[in-house]
Every structure is written in structure tokens, then in C-alpha cells.
Design a protein around this motif. Structure first.
Motif, mmCIF file in Angstrom:
data_model
loop_
_atom_site.group_PDB
_atom_site.id
_atom_site.type_symbol
_atom_site.label_atom_id
_atom_site.label_comp_id
_atom_site.label_asym_id
_atom_site.label_seq_id
_atom_site.Cartn_x
_atom_site.Cartn_y
_atom_site.Cartn_z
ATOM 1 N N MET A 1 -124.261 40.958 -65.879
ATOM 2 C CA MET A 1 -123.883 41.855 -66.275
ATOM 3 C C MET A 1 -123.261 42.352 -67.245
ATOM 4 S SD MET A 1 -126.020 44.960 -66.182
ATOM 5 C CE MET A 1 -127.105 44.752 -65.082
ATOM 6 N N ASP A 75 -119.251 37.197 -68.803
ATOM 7 C CA ASP A 75 -120.483 37.929 -67.442
ATOM 8 C C ASP A 75 -119.842 39.231 -67.002
ATOM 9 O OD1 ASP A 75 -122.221 36.407 -67.769
ATOM 10 O OD2 ASP A 75 -122.386 35.140 -67.022
ATOM 11 N N ASN A 90 -127.617 40.154 -76.196
ATOM 12 C CA ASN A 90 -127.806 39.720 -74.835
ATOM 13 C C ASN A 90 -127.195 40.882 -73.745
ATOM 14 O OD1 ASN A 90 -125.179 38.882 -75.042
ATOM 15 N ND2 ASN A 90 -125.635 36.870 -74.004
ATOM 16 N N ASP A 92 -127.259 43.781 -71.243
ATOM 17 C CA ASP A 92 -128.224 44.407 -70.401
ATOM 18 C C ASP A 92 -128.931 45.125 -70.589
ATOM 19 O OD1 ASP A 92 -128.854 41.363 -69.156
ATOM 20 O OD2 ASP A 92 -126.520 41.586 -68.443
ATOM 21 N N ASP A 149 -130.262 51.601 -75.032
ATOM 22 C CA ASP A 149 -131.616 51.818 -73.410
ATOM 23 C C ASP A 149 -131.165 53.042 -72.963
ATOM 24 O OD1 ASP A 149 -132.573 49.594 -73.333
ATOM 25 O OD2 ASP A 149 -130.199 48.129 -73.085
ATOM 26 N N LEU A 173 -130.840 49.029 -63.221
ATOM 27 C CA LEU A 173 -131.678 47.176 -63.718
ATOM 28 C C LEU A 173 -131.161 46.858 -62.538
ATOM 29 C CD1 LEU A 173 -132.227 46.842 -66.503
ATOM 30 C CD2 LEU A 173 -130.040 46.460 -66.971
ATOM 31 N N ASN A 174 -129.971 46.569 -62.298
ATOM 32 C CA ASN A 174 -129.511 45.421 -61.644
ATOM 33 C C ASN A 174 -130.399 44.968 -60.243
ATOM 34 O OD1 ASN A 174 -127.453 43.627 -62.293
ATOM 35 N ND2 ASN A 174 -126.110 45.566 -60.823
ATOM 36 N N ARG A 175 -131.156 46.065 -60.015
ATOM 37 C CA ARG A 175 -132.235 46.023 -58.777
ATOM 38 C C ARG A 175 -133.710 45.025 -59.228
ATOM 39 N NH1 ARG A 175 -130.241 50.678 -56.535
ATOM 40 N NH2 ARG A 175 -131.214 51.584 -57.729
ATOM 41 N N HIS A 176 -134.006 45.812 -60.420
ATOM 42 C CA HIS A 176 -135.711 45.394 -61.432
ATOM 43 C C HIS A 176 -135.085 43.930 -61.797
ATOM 44 C CE1 HIS A 176 -137.987 45.479 -63.985
ATOM 45 N NE2 HIS A 176 -137.587 44.741 -64.832
ATOM 46 N N LEU A 177 -133.473 43.829 -61.872
ATOM 47 C CA LEU A 177 -133.380 42.159 -62.569
ATOM 48 C C LEU A 177 -133.614 41.474 -61.268
ATOM 49 C CD1 LEU A 177 -130.428 42.729 -65.156
ATOM 50 C CD2 LEU A 177 -132.884 41.930 -65.593
ATOM 51 N N GLN A 178 -132.932 41.646 -60.195
ATOM 52 C CA GLN A 178 -133.490 41.036 -59.227
ATOM 53 C C GLN A 178 -134.358 40.390 -58.026
ATOM 54 O OE1 GLN A 178 -130.258 42.306 -56.471
ATOM 55 N NE2 GLN A 178 -128.734 41.665 -57.949
ATOM 56 N N ASP A 179 -135.200 41.885 -58.243
ATOM 57 C CA ASP A 179 -136.942 41.716 -57.719
ATOM 58 C C ASP A 179 -137.308 40.440 -58.697
ATOM 59 O OD1 ASP A 179 -135.881 43.600 -56.665
ATOM 60 O OD2 ASP A 179 -136.911 45.038 -57.713
#
Length: 179
Positions: A1, A75, A90, A92, A149, A173-179
Motif C-alpha cells: 500500500m 511498499d 502508483n 493506491d 481520491d 480499499l485494501n478489502r477491494h484490492l484483495q477481492d
């Protein structure tokens, strides 16, 4: 992230970034701290140092390029600085922290132990100098917030509340990126 936090002087970007860095255990990089330390090393106040930057673009470019390099390679990092959102392609999530000139002058005067009017005048001069340099060096209009954002106003909330908003956004966002 990768998270960028940008905003004008005194808006609370450093406080928010430090809080986020602690919360997420992310590395914290601050362009403002680098700028202030370079000014101090040269025995200049921020206005004088800003004028030096206007005549010697290498100072700004060194700060900006270093921030870009670190931000794009590492990261789990919080990158704080006026141009961080523009420099770290880049990222997030890109955050802009806003506050009125009066509010920011009050914060700066407390931090730098100066009177509010002097802090306000110095801050406005500094912002104009920075805006001109950003336009000249990179063709960036610092007042265009369309790249961000999340835009939040720090006047009504303290760092805990502000960080709560951002933590929620980052977690979602983390949950969305992991899906």
C-alpha cells in the motif's frame, strides 16, 4: 500500500501522516521536513529558501525526485508533501488535506512561535512561490484537486478524527484490492 498525503502549509498533513504511519506501521517520508531542514542548514527562513529554490530549481527537484523514487519503489509507505500526489504515480490512495488560511496561520504561528498575521503573510508568500515553481518545473496546477481520491478539511476535526476517515478509506480499499 502506498498512500500520499498533500495539502498547503499548516493544513495538518504531517500530523495526519505520522498518525497513519503509526497506525499502519508504514514508513513515513516527509518532503516538508526535508525542505525545512535544508533551509535551516543554509541559515535561511522558509521565504528566503523558497526564493533560492526559485533561482535554483535543483533544490526542489532533488526533494521531488527523491520522494518519487522512494514512493514508487517501496511498499507500505506514507509519502507526505505538497506534490506527493503528483509525484507518486502508483499510489493506491491520494489524499489532500485542506484548511482556511486563517486556521493554517494559527497552527503555523503556534508551531514556529510567531504572531498569526506574520505567519499568514509568510505562508501566503510561500504558497505563491511554490505554485509558481510547480507550474514552471512540472506544469502542475497545485489548486487542481482532481487527482486526489480523498479531499478532507482539517479545520473541524482533530488528527484522530481525520485519521479515522482515512483509516476507513484505506481499509475499504485494501478489502477491494484483495477481492
Amino acid at each position: 500500500m502506498r498512500v500520499t498525503v498533500s495539502g498547503p502549509p499548516g493544513s495538518g498533513t504531517t500530523s495526519l501522516s505520522k498518525k497513519l504511519s503509526e497506525t499502519f506501521s508504514f514508513k513515513f517520508i516527509s518532503a516538508g521536513e526535508v525542505f525545512r531542514s535544508l533551509a535551516k542548514e543554509k541559515g535561511m527562513d522558509l521565504i528566503e529558501f523558497g526564493k533560492l529554490c526559485e533561482s535554483d530549481p535543483q533544490v526542489d527537484r532533488q526533494i521531488d525526485e527523491r520522494q518519487k523514487e522512494i514512493g514508487e519503489k517501496e511498499d507500505n509507505i506514507i509519502i507526505e508533501g505538497r506534490l506527493a500526489g503528483h509525484m507518486v504515480d502508483n499510489a493506491d490512495i491520494k489524499i489532500w488535506v485542506a484548511a482556511s488560511p486563517q486556521c493554517r496561520a494559527m497552527r503555523i504561528s503556534g508551531r514556529e512561535e510567531s504572531d498569526i498575521e506574520s505567519a499568514k503573510e509568510e505562508t501566503i508568500k510561500r504558497e505563491l512561490s511554490e505554485a509558481a515553481r510547480y507550474k514552471m518545473y512540472y506544469d502542475i496546477d497545485i489548486t487542481d484537486l482532481s487527482i486526489y481520491d480523498l479531499v478532507i478539511n482539517s479545520e473541524k476535526w482533530g488528527v484522530d478524527e481525520l485519521s479515522g476517515f482515512v483509516i476507513s478509506a484505506v481499509n475499504n480499499l485494501n478489502r477491494h484490492l484483495q477481492d
